[in-house]
Design a protein around this motif. Sequence first.
Motif, PDB file in Angstrom:
ATOM      1  N   ARG A 275      -4.946 -48.458 -13.024  1.00 37.73           N
ATOM      2  CA  ARG A 275      -3.598 -48.461 -12.459  1.00 37.73           C
ATOM      3  C   ARG A 275      -2.963 -49.848 -12.506  1.00 37.73           C
ATOM      4  O   ARG A 275      -1.812 -50.001 -12.931  1.00 37.73           O
ATOM      5  N   THR A 276      -3.696 -50.876 -12.083  1.00 38.78           N
ATOM      6  CA  THR A 276      -3.118 -52.222 -12.083  1.00 38.78           C
ATOM      7  C   THR A 276      -2.908 -52.742 -13.504  1.00 38.78           C
ATOM      8  O   THR A 276      -1.961 -53.475 -13.765  1.00 38.78           O
ATOM      9  N   ILE A 277      -3.773 -52.343 -14.431  1.00 40.67           N
ATOM     10  CA  ILE A 277      -3.580 -52.722 -15.834  1.00 40.67           C
ATOM     11  C   ILE A 277      -2.319 -52.068 -16.386  1.00 40.67           C
ATOM     12  O   ILE A 277      -1.543 -52.695 -17.115  1.00 40.67           O
ATOM     13  N   SER A 278      -2.106 -50.802 -16.031  1.00 40.31           N
ATOM     14  CA  SER A 278      -0.897 -50.119 -16.500  1.00 40.31           C
ATOM     15  C   SER A 278       0.353 -50.783 -15.936  1.00 40.31           C
ATOM     16  O   SER A 278       1.376 -50.886 -16.627  1.00 40.31           O
ATOM     17  N   TYR A 279       0.290 -51.281 -14.692  1.00 44.24           N
ATOM     18  CA  TYR A 279       1.428 -52.010 -14.124  1.00 44.24           C
ATOM     19  C   TYR A 279       1.713 -53.283 -14.923  1.00 44.24           C
ATOM     20  O   TYR A 279       2.875 -53.608 -15.190  1.00 44.24           O
ATOM     21  N   ALA A 280       0.662 -53.988 -15.295  1.00 45.91           N
ATOM     22  CA  ALA A 280       0.843 -55.208 -16.081  1.00 45.91           C
ATOM     23  C   ALA A 280       1.461 -54.895 -17.445  1.00 45.91           C
ATOM     24  O   ALA A 280       2.347 -55.615 -17.931  1.00 45.91           O
ATOM     25  N   ALA A 281       1.026 -53.808 -18.060  1.00 47.61           N
ATOM     26  CA  ALA A 281       1.584 -53.417 -19.358  1.00 47.61           C
ATOM     27  C   ALA A 281       3.052 -53.020 -19.224  1.00 47.61           C
ATOM     28  O   ALA A 281       3.874 -53.324 -20.103  1.00 47.61           O
ATOM     29  N   ILE A 282       3.400 -52.356 -18.131  1.00 42.91           N
ATOM     30  CA  ILE A 282       4.793 -51.965 -17.901  1.00 42.91           C
ATOM     31  C   ILE A 282       5.675 -53.196 -17.752  1.00 42.91           C
ATOM     32  O   ILE A 282       6.782 -53.259 -18.294  1.00 42.91           O
ATOM     33  N   VAL A 283       5.193 -54.201 -17.008  1.00 46.59           N
ATOM     34  CA  VAL A 283       5.978 -55.429 -16.822  1.00 46.59           C
ATOM     35  C   VAL A 283       6.209 -56.123 -18.159  1.00 46.59           C
ATOM     36  O   VAL A 283       7.323 -56.576 -18.456  1.00 46.59           O
ATOM     37  N   ILE A 284       5.178 -56.202 -18.987  1.00 46.85           N
ATOM     38  CA  ILE A 284       5.329 -56.822 -20.299  1.00 46.85           C
ATOM     39  C   ILE A 284       6.308 -56.029 -21.161  1.00 46.85           C
ATOM     40  O   ILE A 284       7.120 -56.598 -21.899  1.00 46.85           O
ATOM     41  N   ALA A 285       6.266 -54.692 -21.042  1.00 47.93           N
ATOM     42  CA  ALA A 285       7.170 -53.848 -21.827  1.00 47.93           C
ATOM     43  C   ALA A 285       8.621 -54.003 -21.390  1.00 47.93           C
ATOM     44  O   ALA A 285       9.537 -53.764 -22.179  1.00 47.93           O
ATOM     45  N   LEU A 286       8.839 -54.408 -20.142  1.00 52.77           N
ATOM     46  CA  LEU A 286      10.205 -54.578 -19.637  1.00 52.77           C
ATOM     47  C   LEU A 286      10.858 -55.863 -20.153  1.00 52.77           C
ATOM     48  O   LEU A 286      12.088 -55.952 -20.212  1.00 52.77           O
TER      49      LEU A 286
ATOM     50  N   ILE B  43      -3.440 -58.684 -22.640  1.00 51.55           N
ATOM     51  CA  ILE B  43      -3.209 -59.630 -23.730  1.00 51.55           C
ATOM     52  C   ILE B  43      -4.368 -59.608 -24.730  1.00 51.55           C
ATOM     53  O   ILE B  43      -4.178 -59.804 -25.924  1.00 51.55           O
ATOM     54  N   ALA B  44      -5.580 -59.338 -24.233  1.00 52.40           N
ATOM     55  CA  ALA B  44      -6.750 -59.312 -25.110  1.00 52.40           C
ATOM     56  C   ALA B  44      -6.910 -57.984 -25.846  1.00 52.40           C
ATOM     57  O   ALA B  44      -7.760 -57.884 -26.740  1.00 52.40           O
ATOM     58  N   ASP B  45      -6.115 -56.979 -25.488  1.00 54.28           N
ATOM     59  CA  ASP B  45      -6.239 -55.659 -26.095  1.00 54.28           C
ATOM     60  C   ASP B  45      -5.379 -55.580 -27.354  1.00 54.28           C
ATOM     61  O   ASP B  45      -4.146 -55.570 -27.284  1.00 54.28           O
TER      62      ASP B  45
END
Length: 298
Positions: free
Chosen positions: A262-273, A74-76
């Motif tokens: 890896r865990t950050i990429s998972y969070a980004a994927i969830v937001i993208a879904l 969210i901060a990125d």
Amino acid sequence: MSLQKAMRKRTHRRIRMTWADWVIYVILFLFALVTFYMLWYVIIGSFSNGRMYASGGVFLVPNGFTFANYSVIIADMEFWTAFRNSVFRTVTGVVTELLFTALVAYAMTNKYLRCRQAYYWIFIFTMFFSGGIVPMYLLLRVLGLYDSFWVYIIPSIFSVYNMIVISSFYKGIPDSLYEAAELDGAGELTIWAVVYMPLSKSVLATVALWIAVDHWNSYMGTMLYTDAGEWTNTLQFYLKQLINEASGVSSGSEYSDLVSARTISYAAIVIALIPIMCFYPFIQRHFTRGVMIGSLKG
């Protein structure tokens, strides 16, 4: 009584499942379970502590529950820039491609169109043969579309497959409606917009979902035809970079001890879904009917 018993036996015989039915149900259940678990794995990974995930991964529940991964995303600002571009691309792409493809589909079903068969086979030819990536790259350079937002919209403004689906539905609309509108003095564009489009909500909703998913999930166009700048970087390309990098936006972050790439990429994927998951329920009731009607009529 004998007649009622016979009817019951026929009913029971009709709903009795064979071993082949059970095999199909088991296979479908396992497929659904695997599909759901992959999504669940991403979700629990997004809520996991990065260091603990790296040491042991996750199975059914988050490993060291934390919201730090989402806080970093969210901060990125690069994430939100890519998110904005993907939303803008998807909305613009759905509207332009749906309208243009539906208009061509209407023309291809119009009995007054000359050389209709010739156009049809030219369209079919382009479905199976293309120039390839290099000619496409050179063409976009010449047209001035390279590293432009419109490189996502103009080349994909028309889909032959979607045109065939929509035109198959149009063929099922009674000619009497066209003739009545024509007698009232309506032109071709008016007939298409007032008569054909309102009657085609099911198939149009289905095609709109296909177009939206295609635009939202695409990253090849960004990788090949842009420099991933402020107005050309897309969310899926951002995710691809994030997943491929050994250290992502976590470096230098106040949450660096709680997150990993890896865990950050998972969070980004969830937001993208989330956008697609919010969009789907609105057209779900049209989806099955639209696919069946668009594929069977003709």
